[in-house]
Design an enzyme around this catalytic site. Structure first.
Site, mmCIF file in Angstrom:
data_model
loop_
_atom_site.group_PDB
_atom_site.id
_atom_site.type_symbol
_atom_site.label_atom_id
_atom_site.label_comp_id
_atom_site.label_asym_id
_atom_site.label_seq_id
_atom_site.Cartn_x
_atom_site.Cartn_y
_atom_site.Cartn_z
ATOM 1 N N ASN A 24 25.805 -10.337 -15.306
ATOM 2 C CA ASN A 24 25.507 -10.056 -16.713
ATOM 3 C C ASN A 24 24.029 -10.382 -16.920
ATOM 4 O O ASN A 24 23.658 -11.542 -16.995
ATOM 5 C CB ASN A 24 26.415 -10.946 -17.587
ATOM 6 C CG ASN A 24 26.068 -10.855 -19.064
ATOM 7 O OD1 ASN A 24 25.315 -9.972 -19.481
ATOM 8 N ND2 ASN A 24 26.626 -11.765 -19.846
ATOM 9 N N LYS A 26 22.210 -9.826 -19.426
ATOM 10 C CA LYS A 26 21.876 -10.187 -20.821
ATOM 11 C C LYS A 26 20.616 -9.446 -21.277
ATOM 12 O O LYS A 26 20.394 -8.315 -20.845
ATOM 13 C CB LYS A 26 21.759 -11.708 -20.958
ATOM 14 C CG LYS A 26 22.987 -12.426 -20.401
ATOM 15 C CD LYS A 26 23.078 -13.880 -20.784
ATOM 16 C CE LYS A 26 24.327 -14.495 -20.159
ATOM 17 N NZ LYS A 26 24.549 -15.875 -20.548
ATOM 18 N N HIS A 111 31.568 -11.428 -25.383
ATOM 19 C CA HIS A 111 30.860 -12.552 -24.759
ATOM 20 C C HIS A 111 30.625 -13.624 -25.819
ATOM 21 O O HIS A 111 30.416 -13.305 -26.990
ATOM 22 C CB HIS A 111 29.535 -12.059 -24.172
ATOM 23 C CG HIS A 111 28.875 -13.104 -23.336
ATOM 24 N ND1 HIS A 111 28.142 -14.132 -23.881
ATOM 25 C CD2 HIS A 111 28.869 -13.296 -21.995
ATOM 26 C CE1 HIS A 111 27.712 -14.912 -22.902
ATOM 27 N NE2 HIS A 111 28.141 -14.439 -21.749
ATOM 28 N N GLU A 113 28.167 -15.300 -26.570
ATOM 29 C CA GLU A 113 26.918 -15.152 -27.330
ATOM 30 C C GLU A 113 27.104 -14.141 -28.462
ATOM 31 O O GLU A 113 26.523 -14.291 -29.538
ATOM 32 C CB GLU A 113 25.780 -14.728 -26.378
ATOM 33 C CG GLU A 113 25.339 -15.913 -25.517
ATOM 34 C CD GLU A 113 24.885 -15.551 -24.118
ATOM 35 O OE1 GLU A 113 24.580 -14.370 -23.867
ATOM 36 O OE2 GLU A 113 24.847 -16.453 -23.262
ATOM 37 N N GLU A 183 35.040 -18.117 -19.734
ATOM 38 C CA GLU A 183 33.693 -18.690 -19.744
ATOM 39 C C GLU A 183 33.637 -19.848 -20.740
ATOM 40 O O GLU A 183 33.436 -19.627 -21.938
ATOM 41 C CB GLU A 183 32.669 -17.624 -20.158
ATOM 42 C CG GLU A 183 32.608 -16.453 -19.219
ATOM 43 C CD GLU A 183 31.234 -15.793 -19.240
ATOM 44 O OE1 GLU A 183 30.605 -15.734 -18.178
ATOM 45 O OE2 GLU A 183 30.791 -15.371 -20.318
ATOM 46 N N GLY A 189 24.802 -21.110 -19.004
ATOM 47 C CA GLY A 189 23.360 -21.312 -19.035
ATOM 48 C C GLY A 189 22.942 -22.767 -19.084
ATOM 49 O O GLY A 189 21.780 -23.088 -19.302
ATOM 50 N N SER A 229 27.389 -20.922 -15.238
ATOM 51 C CA SER A 229 26.605 -21.596 -14.203
ATOM 52 C C SER A 229 27.166 -21.416 -12.788
ATOM 53 O O SER A 229 27.131 -22.353 -11.981
ATOM 54 C CB SER A 229 26.421 -23.077 -14.538
ATOM 55 O OG SER A 229 25.752 -23.217 -15.783
HETATM 56 P P1 PGA Z 1 25.301 -18.289 -16.697
HETATM 57 O O1 PGA Z 1 25.923 -17.206 -17.740
HETATM 58 O O2 PGA Z 1 25.762 -17.870 -15.337
HETATM 59 O O3 PGA Z 1 23.808 -18.161 -16.875
HETATM 60 O O4 PGA Z 1 25.828 -19.613 -17.098
HETATM 61 C C1 PGA Z 1 27.203 -16.700 -17.566
HETATM 62 C C2 PGA Z 1 27.525 -15.743 -18.676
HETATM 63 O O5 PGA Z 1 27.135 -15.979 -19.824
HETATM 64 O O6 PGA Z 1 28.192 -14.701 -18.446
#
Ligand code: PGA
Length: 267
Positions: A24, A26, A111, A113, A183, A189, A229
């Site tokens: 992803n 983003k 997601h 976010e 997630e 992140g 992560s």
């Molecule tokens: P990350 O993000 O691997 O940077 O933690 C995962 C995601 O949001 O899909």
């Protein structure tokens, strides 16, 4: 083969579900940067067939990435969102027909976010999941609890509400073609990965909810990715869990070598 390695292989082989690892990206990478990334990735994973590999660039890079993977058999294209409507006066939105023009196969929905910043609800995500299936694409539906919810002992309640709400109205046949991404918001992140046990427990719980909502046979076929992560150093252990069927990778997918290492370490 060492004991650990043998155990890992057995677990992977015992899984009826093929691993699916998605990047992803983003809101990162211009079209030119995305092209450079996918071209490097192609070289890194040229011979990998054991895992379904998906890259999800921003909308503006779909065309360049799509062309770059045209001849590639092992990389599929995904989008990061999609409207529930097919056309019309919805400024800023992107519909299924626009994605299909670039041979998109998967669409990330809900997601955390987007749940947080765009206030997307489970009901909206369910409508979008239906639209994704209506266009013969596959949704990757994200669920996950915040740290406050986990610490308040609400994890299972939150996951059950999100799973039931975001997948509402899907048929069993559509559910089998849907990927769920667990997630935990506190792991995205942050560099803080869920322990393998925490991931396995949440995945088994989600599969149990799917069994209640659909049936056990359907739930057994659904692929559940872990996200938060994921990196080359923890991929193998996470993917070795019986109910972890892949990964949704953010930060570590922005560099070809680390994304490729996650994939290679998982098989
Ligand atoms: P990350 O993000 O691997 O940077 O933690 C995962 C995601 O949001 O899909």
């Amino acid at each position: 083969m060492g004991n650990d390695e043998e155990k890992h292989c057995n677990l992977i082989m015992n899984k009826e579900r093929k691993l699916i690892i998605a990047g992803n990206w983003k809101m990162n990478k211009t079209a030119a940067e995305a092209l450079a990334l996918v071209n490097s990735l192609k070289l890194e994973i040229a011979n990998v067939k054991e895992v379904d590999i998906v890259v999800c660039p921003p909308f503006t890079a779909l065309e360049s990435v799509s062309k770059a993977i045209l001849e590639t058999k092992n990389i599929r294209l995904g989008a990061q969102n999609m409207s529930e409507n097919n056309f019309g006066a919805f400024t800023g939105e992107i519909c299924a027909g626009m994605l299909k023009e670039f041979s998109v196969r998967y669409v990330i929905l809900g997601h955390s976010e987007r749940r947080q910043f765009q206030k997307e609800s489970d009901a909206l995500i369910a409508k979008r999941a239906a639209a994704v299936h209506g266009a013969a694409l596959k949704p990757i539906v994200c669920v996950g609890e915040t740290l406050a919810e986990r610490e308040a002992g609400q994890m299972e309640k939150v996951l059950e509400t999100q799973v039931r709400g975001s997948l509402d109205g899907l048929t069993k046949e559509q559910m089998v073609e849907t990927v769920v991404a667990y997630e935990p918001v506190w792991a995205i992140g942050t560099g803080k990965t869920a322990t393998t046990q925490q991931a396995q427990d949440a995945h088994a719980f989600i599969r149990g909810v799917l069994a209640k909502k659909f049936d056990a046979a359907t739930a057994k076929k659904v692929r559940i990715q872990y996200g938060g992560s994921v990196k080359p150093s923890n991929a193998k252990e996470l993917m070795g869990q019986p109910d972890v069927d892949g990964a949704l990778v953010g930060g570590a997918a922005l560099e070809a070598r680390s994304f490729a290492d996650i994939i290679k370490n998982s098989i």
